[in-house]
Design a protein around this motif. Structure first.
Motif, PDB file in Angstrom:
ATOM      1  N   ILE A  69      28.656 -22.774  -2.473  1.00 57.68           N
ATOM      2  CA  ILE A  69      28.949 -21.473  -1.861  1.00 57.68           C
ATOM      3  C   ILE A  69      29.331 -21.730  -0.413  1.00 57.68           C
ATOM      4  N   LEU A  72      29.759 -16.020   2.418  1.00 51.38           N
ATOM      5  CA  LEU A  72      29.127 -14.829   1.844  1.00 51.38           C
ATOM      6  C   LEU A  72      29.877 -13.575   2.287  1.00 51.38           C
ATOM      7  N   MET A  82      29.300 -17.792  -6.036  1.00 48.70           N
ATOM      8  CA  MET A  82      29.400 -16.784  -4.975  1.00 48.70           C
ATOM      9  C   MET A  82      29.047 -15.397  -5.506  1.00 48.70           C
ATOM     10  N   ALA A  85      25.260 -14.968  -5.788  1.00 42.15           N
ATOM     11  CA  ALA A  85      24.628 -14.755  -4.486  1.00 42.15           C
ATOM     12  C   ALA A  85      24.937 -13.376  -3.936  1.00 42.15           C
ATOM     13  N   MET A  86      26.207 -12.997  -3.983  1.00 44.18           N
ATOM     14  CA  MET A  86      26.598 -11.732  -3.348  1.00 44.18           C
ATOM     15  C   MET A  86      26.112 -10.515  -4.120  1.00 44.18           C
ATOM     16  N   THR A 211      28.218 -15.700   7.275  1.00 42.63           N
ATOM     17  CA  THR A 211      27.017 -16.524   7.128  1.00 42.63           C
ATOM     18  C   THR A 211      25.736 -15.722   7.330  1.00 42.63           C
ATOM     19  N   VAL A 221      19.377 -12.195   3.128  1.00 45.96           N
ATOM     20  CA  VAL A 221      19.535 -13.610   3.454  1.00 45.96           C
ATOM     21  C   VAL A 221      18.525 -14.042   4.507  1.00 45.96           C
ATOM     22  N   PHE A 224      21.336 -19.653   5.341  1.00 39.36           N
ATOM     23  CA  PHE A 224      22.496 -20.056   4.551  1.00 39.36           C
ATOM     24  C   PHE A 224      23.088 -21.319   5.151  1.00 39.36           C
ATOM     25  N   VAL A 230      21.564 -21.322  -0.355  1.00 38.50           N
ATOM     26  CA  VAL A 230      21.341 -19.979   0.176  1.00 38.50           C
ATOM     27  C   VAL A 230      19.883 -19.631  -0.102  1.00 38.50           C
TER      28      VAL A 230
END
Length: 543
Positions: A69, A72, A82, A85-86, A211, A221, A224, A230
């Motif tokens: 990744i 972000l 990605m 995570a997102m 980030t 988060v 990262f 992450v």
């Protein structure tokens, strides 16, 4: 990659000729209950899920992901790890249902009367983790960024089909589309359009937002490290916190590109679980005493051909490349015969597989003839093509097989490796010959096919431009019923086969490997375009 799979194509063909290799009839049926583990059952999306006891709140999870990744930024390049995570950071405005429809998630509703004007109601109680509201202004600002000139989002083309956006009030958005789209809601279930960032935080952070993102999802988060990991922590103000979600206090997504290493990491306890991309990998994990969960796999390995390339714009060359590939051999060498050789653009288990015209199958003699004709007509003395792959997964095994098979018909293949962001840039600029990637066409079918092959689509990596095909996509999108929408699918498949726009090779598997700490894990969402995505908020562990 499972043990014993490091075998060359030529050696495999010798074994087949001697009768030493037994080929199976295809991959096991997705979602079948694992009889060896009574806690593994079939979930709502047809994949396997794990539930040992009741959900437990708290605890931490370390998860192995395939692709690094690098950013972000939700308005940028999106894919694979990605998305996982997102989706966890930003949540999604809408969610997919098991029947291929959509339901509200962070949004309250999305309605239309004519598939042109859509009204989205937002929830006034939903706030970003910086305390600001997820309101109409936030949605409009983000979608404007996704659609902007120069946007690298894979949904930029989708967002540009919105002719107008109006804030009816603070928490209501009216969308007016340039043309009817009965699948508009699906665009908010995954990828950029559904992942809304805090405009306040984005303006304050500038370039650093990529980030240090701020969303309204189940996690936020903590740290990262681009390309490495992450670290996410629980968002106590998440919309569904009253339901105990997310269960986990902390999640670490760590990059381990080689599949064997991910499985070994789970065995050693360095990882609590990981995504794998093949049936043999799931079986290997089970043999090692781990839990392996198979998921419905509508994705496959394709040779994405640049149809605007001087060489590949010639249908004779595209047909020859299809005829050069021994799909059963690839399946046997790379997947021990446990996947499905492709006989069309859709995987054989897809509900619309076989509905269109026949796709070119292996015929090396004819493939050589077509290449010779092309060389004679163009005055070329040889044909050199570059195949681009991303690191990790089974690309490194499939690519050399493709190289050997195309070499057998007189095509010299060079293999280059690019990271995912660089490859997307090559797609956007048409700066490639062939890309070897996995791609999914889910059961809802029409949205994914339109994104992949409509003229001007930012996901039309094949650079296809066929007016007849665009007209069929328009007809499907304007249909007022699912029956009318799906009735167009066989005609779309006919046109794709007639023009031989790509080279389907073999189905791609999808699974999860879990260590003993994980006690609850959902099945995957079949509308996503990547095998990496699942609902992290619904995972629970032993504390």
């Amino acid at each position: 990659m499972a043990f014993g799979r490091r075998i060359t194509y030529l050696a495999m063909m010798a074994a087949v000729a001697m009768g030493l290799v037994a080929c199976t009839g295809g991959a096991p049926s997705p979602g079948v209950t694992d009889k060896a583990n009574a806690d593994v059952t079939t979930g709502q999306f047809g994949g396997q899920q794990l539930a040992i006891g009741k959900p437990v709140e708290g605890g931490e999870l370390t998860w192995g992901i395939w692709l690094p990744i690098q950013t972000l930024e939700p308005a940028g390049v999106m894919g694979d790890s990605m998305v996982l995570a997102m989706k966890s950071i930003f949540g999604s405005l809408m969610s997919a249902t098991a029947d291929g429809g959509v339901k509200p998630n962070l949004a309250k509703s999305l309605k239309t009367q004519d598939n042109v004007v859509w009204t989205m109601a937002l929830d006034p109680d939903v706030k970003f983790t910086d305390g600001t509201p997820l309101n109409a202004a936030a949605v409009i600002t983000h979608l404007t960024n996704v659609a902007a000139e120069g946007s690298t989002s894979t949904q930029a083309g989708d967002a540009r089909k919105i002719a107008g956006m109006t804030a009816v009030d603070d928490f209501t958005v009216k969308f007016t589309l340039a043309a009817p789209n009965n699948q508009f809601g699906l665009l908010f279930t995954e990828n950029s359009m559904g992942f809304i960032p805090s405009p306040t935080a984005k303006e304050a952070a500038g370039a650093d937002f990529a980030t240090k993102p701020v969303g309204a999802g189940p996690f936020k988060v903590e740290s990262f490290t681009p390309g490495a990991k992450v670290v996410l922590v629980k968002n106590p103000d998440y919309k569904f916190a009253s339901e105990g979600l997310p269960y986990l206090d902390k999640v670490t997504l760590t990059t381990v590109q080689e599949e064997n290493s991910r499985i070994d990491g789970v065995r050693a306890g360095n990882l609590d679980g990981a995504t794998v991309a093949s049936v043999p990998a799931v079986e290997k994990a089970r043999a090692a005493g781990l839990v392996g969960l198979e998921q419905p796999a509508y994705s496959a390995f394709y040779m994405i051909l640049n149809n605007q390339n001087e060489v590949l714009s010639d249908i004779r060359v595209r047909t020859a490349l299809n005829e050069a590939i021994d799909r059963k051999a690839v399946n046997q060498v790379v997947y021990e015969g446990l996947h499905q050789p492709m006989d069309g653009i859709l995987v054989p288990s897809h509900p619309y597989a076989g509905k269109g015209a026949k796709w070119p199958s292996e015929n090396v003699k004819d493939a050589k003839k077509l290449i010779d004709e092309y060389l004679a007509d163009t005055g070329k003395s040889k044909l050199d093509l570059t195949v681009t792959i991303v690191p990790g997964g089974d690309n490194a095994q499939v690519a050399p097989l493709v190289q050997q098979m195309l070499g057998a018909i007189g095509v010299t293949v060079n293999i280059e490796t690019q990271d995912q962001t660089a490859l997307v840039g090559k797609f956007a600029g048409g700066d490639f010959d062939i890309a070897l990637i996995t791609r999914a066409f889910q059961p809802e079918t029409t949205t994914a096919l339109s994104q992949a092959f409509r003229t001007g689509s930012t996901r039309n990596w094949s650079k296809v431009s066929i007016p007849e095909l665009d007209a069929l996509f328009d007809k499907s999108a304007a249909a007022l019923s699912d029956a009318d929408r799906l009735a167009v699918v066989p005609k779309i498949l006919d046109v794709l086969a007639k023009n031989v726009v790509t080279v389907p090779i073999v189905s791609a598997g999808s699974g999860r490997v879990l260590g003993p700490k994980v006690k609850g894990f959902p099945d995957g969402d079949p509308t996503t375009r990547t095998i990496e995505v699942f609902d992290l908020s619904s995972v629970w562990v032993a504390k």
